[in-house]
Design an enzyme around this catalytic site. Structure first.
Site, PDB file in Angstrom:
ATOM      1  N   SER A 228       0.828  -1.201   0.000  1.00  0.00           N
ATOM      2  CA  SER A 228       0.000   0.000   0.000  1.00  0.00           C
ATOM      3  C   SER A 228       0.869   1.260   0.000  1.00  0.00           C
ATOM      4  CB  SER A 228      -0.945  -0.032   1.201  1.00  0.00           C
ATOM      5  OG  SER A 228      -1.911   0.995   1.124  1.00  0.00           O
ATOM      6  N   ASP A 398      -9.761  -4.555  -5.620  1.00  0.00           N
ATOM      7  CA  ASP A 398      -9.221  -3.478  -4.794  1.00  0.00           C
ATOM      8  C   ASP A 398      -9.620  -2.140  -5.406  1.00  0.00           C
ATOM      9  OD1 ASP A 398      -7.815  -1.770  -3.197  1.00  0.00           O
ATOM     10  OD2 ASP A 398      -5.889  -2.778  -3.412  1.00  0.00           O
ATOM     11  N   HIS A 424      -7.674  -5.089  -0.723  1.00  0.00           N
ATOM     12  CA  HIS A 424      -6.436  -4.440  -0.294  1.00  0.00           C
ATOM     13  C   HIS A 424      -5.731  -5.205   0.830  1.00  0.00           C
ATOM     14  CE1 HIS A 424      -4.087  -0.829  -0.981  1.00  0.00           C
ATOM     15  NE2 HIS A 424      -3.935  -0.663   0.318  1.00  0.00           N
TER      16      HIS A 424
END
Length: 605
Positions: A228, A398, A424
């Site tokens: 991320s 996602d 995610h």
């Protein structure tokens, strides 16, 4: 800059968001003052009452599942820090402190020895020690290094599996979080301490941590695995530090983040895209959501998990169905860690402007007079300058990843691989992460770790004066046969880029010299990771209009001689494997043919 009085300050919806935020802040502050003044017996009473209420309203099936033994999940949830989490699974973790150039002290963790058989072994500690490749892992937004090891099963923990495969694993932390809440210049109680954004992560935290690791281990390079925001920090730092590309031999981005389209909820999305002044008024100038730890201590864990799930669904439309209940109970207590409000506002600016840019300190009001954009432009991170090989592993479900936009902003050697049903957080704690994600990581490390990518180009591309996106060129490797039985839109495509050179070990040994020469290893005891398993992969080929033909007709051959790439002109009747960026924007003109070949992709000029 002249502004329209009063009206030029904010949009009307921003005034509404500001009023609502102030009300919520007042209520949160009131509740926090009350809870801080409560004695422990009353807090325990509230905890027990919430537990009883949850048991009453929950279903019978949930009640039966809670009666099952949860010793592992409970132990993981109750572990106090990274060292204790690793000790639960029999691993010894080291703790290090890195001082950044601007005075912040960052906590860095290390796992260098296997669980069994390497007790007391010296790793990357000079002459006579075991030499291992280094893998550096970096967490996401509002997280710390604990998220990598907060799992209920050892086999699903990426750091543990990397250690077992023979790597020296390091895990970094951003300034301001649980392990990096100290500076030699400022106190955490001051606004100055929290005056940082992703710019500081890119200019200081990541490069300084990497330099410290390489200096400590006396190695020349390492491999970077980010999750991320940890991927965004790598995109940023590699783009602004050219010399850092020589120190990172491969960058593997899990659930990559660069310029998300926005949040699914319209009201919250409007707040996200509001001016920074509104957001700073709403969240303050120091750490953001600092009350999360208070709610975690008061609420019964299943209730806390349910609140987190509802919040993720509300903001991002994530279901969380790929993460088991036990895993959520174990990991969610380690999910939150402190960061600055400014770093979150930075993400809001990126979303608002749809640009992966540096922090804008001179934001103009929406209705300000004058064309400010004409005279002032925020610097973007020049991500196309990255020379390090990039492997993107993203989830098809996602909402924060738009792979088409991302590929346009990344260099031509970028590799993209999709896990169709993953969201995610699944890349950290998903039930099948060891089967669906880890093989991509291990294959990339086996392919690139230790290789001098700056001297051995891996791409085959056409140079014809126009920038093109080349995908799935037939290379003449055994088994690389194109197929035209599936044609679809880019939004439904499975993008994967790989060179067949991974199977041409003999030729690449000459064309791709490694950083560590044989003479270097002559006096070292080196433990190399095992080679990647051969797995059949599906890749996508994007051809221009009128160029969809069977791969058997291709007469284009590319050869790699030393460090140069020879390009042969395609003859009439060959398959075109390039497509201009302008035509990429018009997806309806082209198509995708799915084959079993490993494809080579990139932007070329």
């Amino acid at each position: 800059m002249v502004r329209i009085p009063v009206l030029g300050r904010l949009f009307w919806r921003e005034y509404i968001a500001l009023a609502a935020s102030l009300i919520l802040i007042f209520l949160e502050g009131l509740i926090r003052v009350i809870t801080l003044g409560l004695p422990q017996p009353i807090i325990r009473f509230c905890y027990n009452r919430s537990k009883n209420l949850f048991n009453i309203i929950s279903s019978a099936q949930d009640s039966q599942s809670r009666t099952k033994p949860k010793s592992v999940a409970t132990s993981v949830a109750g572990a106090s820090d990274f060292v204790d989490l690793c000790a639960l699974f029999g691993y010894y973790a080291e703790e290090h402190v890195v001082q950044t150039g601007d005075g912040y002290l960052l906590g860095v963790h290390r796992l260098c020895s296997k669980r069994e058989g390497e007790e007391g072994t010296r790793v990357n500690a000079g002459r006579g020690s075991v030499q291992k490749r280094i893998v550096y892992l970096h967490h996401g937004l509002l997280m710390n290094s604990e998220v990598w090891v907060s799992l209920t099963e050892r086999e699903r923990c990426l750091p543990f599996m990397l250690v077992e495969k023979g790597y020296d694993v390091w895990l970094g932390n951003n300034r301001g979080n649980k392990y990096s809440k100290k500076s030699i210049r400022f106190s955490p109680a001051s606004n100055e301490f929290w005056d940082f954004s992703m710019d500081q992560f890119a200019f200081h935290d990541v490069p300084d941590s990497i330099d410290y690791i390489l200096a400590t281990t006396s190695q020349l390079s390492l491999s970077y695995v980010g999750f991320s925001q940890g991927t965004a920090q790598a995109f940023a730092t590699l783009s602004i530090h050219p010399t850092l590309n020589d120190k990172v031999d491969v960058f593997i981005a899990l659930a990559p983040a660069m310029s998300p389209a926005g949040l699914r909820n319209g009201v919250v999305d409007a707040l996200v895209k509001a001016s920074p002044e509104v957001l700073f008024l709403a969240f303050g100038r120091r750490s953001i959501l600092s009350s999360a730890t208070m709610w975690q201590s008061i609420l019964y864990p299943p209730i806390f998990v349910r609140i987190i799930d509802m919040s993720l669904s509300f903001l991002f439309d994530w279901s969380g169905k790929n993460i088991s209940i036990d895993q959520k109970l174990a990991a969610y207590p380690h999910l939150y860690s402190f960061t600055s409000t400014k770093s979150v506002v930075h993400w809001f600016q990126i979303i608002r402007n749809k640009s992966f840019q540096m922090f804008d300190d001179d934001v103009q009001a929406p209705l300000s007079l004058g064309a400010s954009d004409r005279y002032y432009r925020v610097a973007k991170f020049p991500t196309r300058n990255i020379k390090t090989p990039i492997v993107l592993v993203y989830g098809g479900s996602d909402s924060l990843v738009d792979i088409r936009v991302m590929l346009k902003e990344l260099p031509r050697h970028t590799v993209a691989k999709e896990v169709p049903h993953f969201e995610h957080l699944d890349f950290l704690w998903g039930q099948e992460v060891e089967r669906l994600v880890f093989p991509h990581v291990f294959d990339a490390l086996s392919e690139y770790a230790g290789r001098d990518h700056l001297k051995s180009p891996e791409l085959t591309y056409k140079s014809n004066g126009n920038r093109r996106l080349a995908i799935n060129r037939y290379s003449g490797c055994p088994g690389d046969e194109l197929s035209s039985n599936t044609i679809g839109d880019l939004s439904d495509s499975h993008l994967e880029v790989n060179s067949c050179s991974a199977r041409q070990d003999t030729s690449l040994a000459k064309a791709s010299p490694r950083r560590f020469s044989p003479t270097t290893f002559r006096n070292r005891k080196y433990v190399s990771p095992p080679s990647s398993s051969s797995t059949e992969q599906t890749s996508a080929s994007m051809d221009g209009p009128g160029d969809r033909r069977i791969g058997a007709q291709s007469k284009t051959r590319t050869s790699i001689l030393g460090n140069s790439i020879k390009h042969t002109r395609e003859r009439s009747g060959s398959v075109s494997s390039t497509r201009s960026v302008d035509s990429v924007k018009r997806f309806g003109e082209g198509g995708i043919s799915i084959g079993t070949s490993k494809a080579t992709t990139g932007f070329s000029k």
